[in-house]
Write an enzyme that holds these catalytic residues in place. Structure first.
Site, mmCIF file in Angstrom:
data_model
loop_
_atom_site.group_PDB
_atom_site.id
_atom_site.type_symbol
_atom_site.label_atom_id
_atom_site.label_comp_id
_atom_site.label_asym_id
_atom_site.label_seq_id
_atom_site.Cartn_x
_atom_site.Cartn_y
_atom_site.Cartn_z
ATOM 1 N N ARG A 100 0.870 -1.187 0.000
ATOM 2 C CA ARG A 100 0.000 0.000 0.000
ATOM 3 C C ARG A 100 0.896 1.221 0.000
ATOM 4 O O ARG A 100 1.683 1.421 0.932
ATOM 5 C CB ARG A 100 -0.888 0.008 1.245
ATOM 6 C CG ARG A 100 -1.578 1.345 1.471
ATOM 7 C CD ARG A 100 -2.658 1.291 2.506
ATOM 8 N NE ARG A 100 -3.783 0.508 2.001
ATOM 9 C CZ ARG A 100 -4.948 0.390 2.635
ATOM 10 N NH1 ARG A 100 -5.152 1.031 3.782
ATOM 11 N NH2 ARG A 100 -5.922 -0.340 2.120
ATOM 12 N N HIS A 127 -7.588 0.684 -6.078
ATOM 13 C CA HIS A 127 -7.724 -0.201 -4.904
ATOM 14 C C HIS A 127 -8.336 -1.519 -5.408
ATOM 15 O O HIS A 127 -9.463 -1.878 -5.052
ATOM 16 C CB HIS A 127 -8.603 0.477 -3.848
ATOM 17 C CG HIS A 127 -8.520 -0.128 -2.489
ATOM 18 N ND1 HIS A 127 -7.681 -1.173 -2.173
ATOM 19 C CD2 HIS A 127 -9.185 0.168 -1.336
ATOM 20 C CE1 HIS A 127 -7.835 -1.473 -0.889
ATOM 21 N NE2 HIS A 127 -8.751 -0.696 -0.369
ATOM 22 N N GLN A 130 -9.890 -4.331 -3.111
ATOM 23 C CA GLN A 130 -11.210 -3.958 -2.588
ATOM 24 C C GLN A 130 -12.295 -4.295 -3.606
ATOM 25 O O GLN A 130 -13.359 -4.796 -3.263
ATOM 26 C CB GLN A 130 -11.233 -2.453 -2.276
ATOM 27 C CG GLN A 130 -12.560 -1.968 -1.752
ATOM 28 C CD GLN A 130 -12.880 -2.495 -0.367
ATOM 29 O OE1 GLN A 130 -12.077 -2.343 0.543
ATOM 30 N NE2 GLN A 130 -14.034 -3.118 -0.194
ATOM 31 N N ASP A 223 -17.626 6.408 -0.863
ATOM 32 C CA ASP A 223 -16.325 6.273 -0.203
ATOM 33 C C ASP A 223 -16.082 7.584 0.531
ATOM 34 O O ASP A 223 -16.733 8.601 0.239
ATOM 35 C CB ASP A 223 -15.229 6.009 -1.271
ATOM 36 C CG ASP A 223 -13.835 5.821 -0.674
ATOM 37 O OD1 ASP A 223 -13.735 5.523 0.532
ATOM 38 O OD2 ASP A 223 -12.846 5.980 -1.424
ATOM 39 N N CYS A 263 -16.308 0.847 1.201
ATOM 40 C CA CYS A 263 -15.081 0.099 1.499
ATOM 41 C C CYS A 263 -14.618 0.300 2.937
ATOM 42 O O CYS A 263 -13.807 -0.486 3.419
ATOM 43 C CB CYS A 263 -13.983 0.484 0.510
ATOM 44 S SG CYS A 263 -13.489 2.218 0.594
ATOM 45 N N ARG A 291 -12.935 -9.263 1.826
ATOM 46 C CA ARG A 291 -11.553 -8.896 1.497
ATOM 47 C C ARG A 291 -10.653 -10.126 1.618
ATOM 48 O O ARG A 291 -9.806 -10.384 0.772
ATOM 49 C CB ARG A 291 -11.035 -7.794 2.448
ATOM 50 C CG ARG A 291 -11.734 -6.447 2.314
ATOM 51 C CD ARG A 291 -11.424 -5.771 1.001
ATOM 52 N NE ARG A 291 -10.000 -5.604 0.781
ATOM 53 C CZ ARG A 291 -9.260 -4.623 1.288
ATOM 54 N NH1 ARG A 291 -9.821 -3.687 2.023
ATOM 55 N NH2 ARG A 291 -7.971 -4.528 1.026
HETATM 56 N N1 NVA Z 1 -10.285 6.345 -0.986
HETATM 57 C C1 NVA Z 1 -9.901 5.875 0.330
HETATM 58 C C2 NVA Z 1 -10.042 4.401 0.436
HETATM 59 C C3 NVA Z 1 -9.770 3.846 1.806
HETATM 60 C C4 NVA Z 1 -9.794 2.337 1.886
HETATM 61 C C5 NVA Z 1 -8.482 6.305 0.608
HETATM 62 O O1 NVA Z 1 -7.640 6.239 -0.291
HETATM 63 O O2 NVA Z 1 -8.201 6.722 1.732
#
Ligand code: NVA
Length: 306
Positions: A100, A127, A130, A223, A263, A291
Site C-alpha cells: 500500500r 484499490h 477492494q 467512499d 469500502c 476482502r
Molecule cells: N479512498 C480511500 C479508500 C480507503 C480504503 C483512501 O484512499 O483513503
C-alpha cells in the site's frame, strides 16, 4: 510473472475465475494451502490500514503461508533506499509482495524489480483488491454481475472511483460515477473503462446529478470524501461534496432491493448517513469479510500464473 497492480490487469475471464475461486475458498477456508512451507508474503504499508492488513495477514496464514509485516515508515522506501533496491531485497525473502503506497509508479517499479508477484494493496490511483471483494459481495447478494447497474456517488476522482470504473467494466456492470465539478474521474480513466465495457456489455458513464445516477441502480456505493493524503483539504471537500452524501432520501431513488457498499472507513453524516450505513440495505460487513476471501483468491491465482 503476473502482478495485480490495477483492476484491468485481469481479463474478464480471469476476473470471473478469481471470483469463483474466492467463493470456493470462502466455503472451505482451510482446504487450500498453496503457500505451505510456510512461504512468506511481504506486506508493506506506507499509509494507514485496518481491513487490508488484517485480511491479508489472516488470508496468507489460511493459505499456509507466513505474513511478514514490513513497516513502511521504518523501511523509508524511496527515501532511505530506492524502490528498486527494496524490490530486489524483498524479492529474495518473500514469495510475493503486497504494498500500500502513494504513487502508482512506485508500485510499478516494485513489480519491475522484485522478481516475485506484486499486489496493489491501495495506491492513490487504484484499490483493486477492494473491488474483488466488492464484486464477490454483489454476486452473493444478486447472484449475477453482468448487466447490473452500480452508482458510485461522491469523490469519483479517488482510487475507488477509478477502480469501480475498471473492475466494474471488466465484470460487465453499468457503472455510473456521480461527482461534483473537480471530483470526477479523469477522462482517460472513463475511456479506459469504456473500452473494456465495449467487450463485456457493460458501460462506464459520468452523471453529475446524483439523483439521476442512483435512479434504478442495483448497487449504490460511496467512499470517504477525504482519502488518505488529502487531509488538509477536508473542509473544502466537505462543502463541495455535501450534495453527494448517500442519504436515505437519495437511496430511495435506487431499485427497491438495491444494496449499499462502502469500502470503509466510513464517516457517518458525511459521505453516508448512519441510517444507510447501519440500515437493512447495507452489506458493508459482508464486504469487509470478503476482502480475505478475494485476496486469498488473487494470491493463489498469481502463484499459479507464475
Ligand atoms: N479512498 C480511500 C479508500 C480507503 C480504503 C483512501 O484512499 O483513503
Amino acid at each position: 510473472m503476473r502482478h495485480f497492480l490495477a483492476d484491468d490487469d485481469l481479463t474478464p475471464a480471469e476476473q470471473a475465475r478469481v471470483l469463483d475461486l474466492a467463493a470456493e475458498l470462502k466455503r472451505a477456508p482451510y482446504d487450500a494451502k498453496p503457500l505451505a512451507g510456510p512461504r512468506t508474503v511481504a506486506m508493506i504499508f506506507d499509509k494507514q490500514t485496518l481491513r487490508t492488513q488484517a485480511s491479508f495477514a489472516a488470508g496468507i496464514a489460511e493459505l499456509g503461508g507466513h505474513p511478514m509485516l514490513v513497516d513502511g515508515a521504518l523501511a523509508g522506501i524511496g527515501v532511505r533506499e530506492s524502490v528498486h533496491d527494496v524490490a530486489r531485497v524483498l524479492g529474495r525473502q518473500a514469495s510475493m509482495v503486497v504494498w500500500r503506497t502513494y504513487a502508482q509508479a512506485r508500485l510499478e517499479e516494485m513489480a519491475k524489480y522484485a522478481g516475485v508477484p506484486v499486489v496493489n494493496a491501495l495506491t492513490d490511483d487504484f484499490h483493486p483488491c477492494q473491488l474483488l471483494a466488492d464484486l464477490l459481495t454483489i454476486r452473493e447478494h444478486k447472484q449475477q454481475l453482468a448487466g447490473l447497474t452500480v452508482a458510485f456517488v461522491g469523490d469519483g476522482a479517488c482510487n475507488m472511483g477509478n477502480s469501480w470504473l475498471l473492475a466494474g467494466a471488466t465484470a460487465g456492470l453499468h457503472v455510473r460515477v456521480s461527482s461534483p465539478d473537480g471530483f470526477a474521474p479523469a477522462p482517460e480513466m472513463v475511456e479506459r473503462a469504456a473500452a473494456i465495457a465495449s467487450g463485456t456489455g457493460g458501460s462506464a458513464t459520468l452523471e453529475a446529478d446524483p439523483v439521476a445516477a442512483v435512479t434504478g441502480a442495483d448497487v449504490v456505493v460511496t467512499d470517504t470524501w477525504i482519502s488518505m493524503g488529502k487531509e488538509e483539504e477536508s473542509a473544502a471537500r466537505a462543502a463541495v461534496l455535501a450534495p453527494y452524501s448517500l442519504t436515505a432520501a437519495l437511496l430511495a431513488h435506487a431499485a427497491p432491493d438495491a444494496i449499499v457498499l462502502h469500502c470503509l472507513p466510513a464517516y457517518r453524516g458525511k459521505e453516508i448517513a448512519a441510517e444507510v450505513l447501519d440500515g437493512p440495505q447495507s452489506v458493508v460487513w459482508d464486504e469487509a469479510e470478503n476482502r480475505r476471501h478475494a485476496q486469498k483468491a488473487i494470491l493463489s491465482f498469481l502463484l499459479e500464473a507464475r
